[in-house]
Design a protein around this motif. Structure first.
Motif, PDB file in Angstrom:
ATOM      1  N   UNK A 239       0.994  -1.166   0.033  1.00  0.00           N
ATOM      2  CA  UNK A 239      -0.140   0.036  -0.019  1.00  0.00           C
ATOM      3  C   UNK A 239       0.790   1.297   0.148  1.00  0.00           C
ATOM      4  N   UNK A 240       1.967   0.960   0.990  1.00  0.00           N
ATOM      5  CA  UNK A 240       2.517   2.270   0.602  1.00  0.00           C
ATOM      6  C   UNK A 240       3.417   2.532  -0.738  1.00  0.00           C
ATOM      7  N   UNK A 262     -10.029  14.003  -9.132  1.00  0.00           N
ATOM      8  CA  UNK A 262     -10.784  12.804  -8.665  1.00  0.00           C
ATOM      9  C   UNK A 262      -9.894  11.868  -9.402  1.00  0.00           C
ATOM     10  N   UNK A 263      -9.618  11.353  -9.844  1.00  0.00           N
ATOM     11  CA  UNK A 263      -8.432  10.053 -10.651  1.00  0.00           C
ATOM     12  C   UNK A 263      -7.701  10.205  -9.753  1.00  0.00           C
ATOM     13  N   UNK A 264      -6.647  11.062  -9.398  1.00  0.00           N
ATOM     14  CA  UNK A 264      -6.115  10.864  -8.391  1.00  0.00           C
ATOM     15  C   UNK A 264      -6.226  10.369  -6.775  1.00  0.00           C
ATOM     16  N   UNK A 270      -7.838   2.959  -4.422  1.00  0.00           N
ATOM     17  CA  UNK A 270      -7.232   2.027  -4.606  1.00  0.00           C
ATOM     18  C   UNK A 270      -6.353   1.028  -3.544  1.00  0.00           C
ATOM     19  N   UNK A 271      -5.092   2.035  -3.702  1.00  0.00           N
ATOM     20  CA  UNK A 271      -4.003   2.242  -2.983  1.00  0.00           C
ATOM     21  C   UNK A 271      -4.299   1.029  -1.769  1.00  0.00           C
ATOM     22  N   UNK A 276      -6.385  -4.607   2.682  1.00  0.00           N
ATOM     23  CA  UNK A 276      -6.357  -5.660   3.477  1.00  0.00           C
ATOM     24  C   UNK A 276      -7.004  -6.856   2.312  1.00  0.00           C
ATOM     25  N   UNK A 277      -7.177  -6.142   0.630  1.00  0.00           N
ATOM     26  CA  UNK A 277      -6.460  -7.383  -0.081  1.00  0.00           C
ATOM     27  C   UNK A 277      -5.517  -8.038   0.233  1.00  0.00           C
TER      28      UNK A 277
END
Length: 336
Positions: A239-240, A262-264, A270-271, A276-277
């Motif tokens: 994630x980091x 917004x995309x950023x 998502x990161x 957790x995934x």
């Protein structure tokens, strides 16, 4: 037909549906339907019954969904063969073999595409001045034509957009830099990422012949690559690293639109969602995801080097100190 007979027919139909059998509608009298099914039951051949039963049991008693079908596809099996071949050829432990495979595949496949993407985006950016001049001139010509023909504001706007798209497409064709070509990296990298992820998932499954090897092929805090990382260190590192990549891309532009913001923000979310995934999948998959993100971050920084840009004939950046400029931009952005 009596109510009892109708209920009996409904019960027989329900049993046939539950059994998964489909019979054609036969021109039989209602009074002989039950006798027909008792005397002439339709049976599958033994080979078909056994193969159907094996597929039914291997999928846990249910038909395999799209995820299972993707995991059993030919590209995923090729990815499995690649991972196994690299490990057996090099003799490296599985954790290091996964890292080496990730570095090799991304360097040989995605790095050239990333360089090509930079070249296309540089051409598109260089055309923005010419596009702005064309838009200004076209707006003036459309206004004159609208006055002559009495167009409404809606018609005038439609004609302006239509002709501007045509002119911009001609510019893209002239300079061979259609923006779709810049997305080629995504269309190659995403299936590659999914294929290798599913391959590692298959190799870590209980029925895999290499499960025992992967179970002892880890290192440090993740000795078992077939089980999730209970310490969450791999998911947190993933994630980091992804957040660092997102922030690195956000520093490339000073004046950004609301859509870009917004995309950023979506990529940041998502990161964080990947943490957790990654904590719920085998450590082999989480390790691959982290290695892939690290290689992607390294490639992005490498393609900023002026010497490499000169060797690969990439568009040169206005500064000869790109890494110092990144640090300065980060300090200005996060110390506000």
């Amino acid at each position: 037909m009596s109510a009892e007979r109708r209920a009996s027919r409904k019960w027989e139909a329900a049993m046939l549906v539950l059994a998964g059998l489909r019979f054609p509608r036969l021109p039989l009298r209602a009074s002989r339907c039950s006798a027909f099914f008792k005397k002439s039951p339709l049976r599958l051949p033994p080979a078909a019954r056994s193969s159907s039963l094996r597929r039914h049991l291997s999928s846990g008693g249910v038909d395999p969904g799209w995820y299972e079908q993707a995991a059993r596809s030919a590209p995923v099996h090729l990815a499995e063969d690649l991972l196994v071949q690299v490990q057996q050829t090099t003799g490296l432990p599985w954790w290091l073999s996964i890292a080496v495979s990730t570095l090799s595949v991304r360097t040989l496949v995605t790095l050239p595409l990333a360089a090509y993407q930079m070249r296309v985006l540089a051409k598109v950016e260089a055309l923005q001045t010419e596009i702005a001049a064309l838009a200004k001139r076209l707006r003036y010509e459309v206004s004159l034509r609208a006055s002559e023909r009495g167009w409404t504001d809606k018609q005038r706007s439609f004609q302006f957009r239509k002709n501007l798209r045509r002119l911009v497409s001609q510019l893209y064709v002239r300079d061979n830099c259609h923006p779709f070509k810049a997305s080629l990296l995504v269309w190659v990298q995403l299936p590659l990422w999914i294929g290798l992820s599913l391959a590692l998932r298959n190799l870590s499954a209980p029925h895999s012949a290499l499960k025992a090897s992967l179970a002892t092929g880890g290192a440090l805090w993740f000795p078992d690559l077939t089980s999730p990382d209970s310490t969450w260190l791999l998911p947190l590192a993933l994630g980091l690293t992804n957040l660092l990549i997102v922030e690195l891309f956000s520093l490339q532009r000073s004046n950004v639109s609301s859509a870009h913001k917004a995309v950023t923000n979506a990529m940041r979310g998502l990161s964080l969602l990947m943490i957790p995934i990654a904590a719920g999948v085998p450590s082999a998959m989480a390790l691959y995801w982290w290695c892939s993100s690290l290689v992607g971050l390294g490639h992005n920084l490498l393609l900023r080097a002026p010497a490499l840009c000169k060797i690969l004939k990439l568009p040169t950046r206005p500064s000869n100190t790109p890494y110092k400029d990144l640090m300065d931009a980060a300090v200005r952005k996060y110390r506000k």
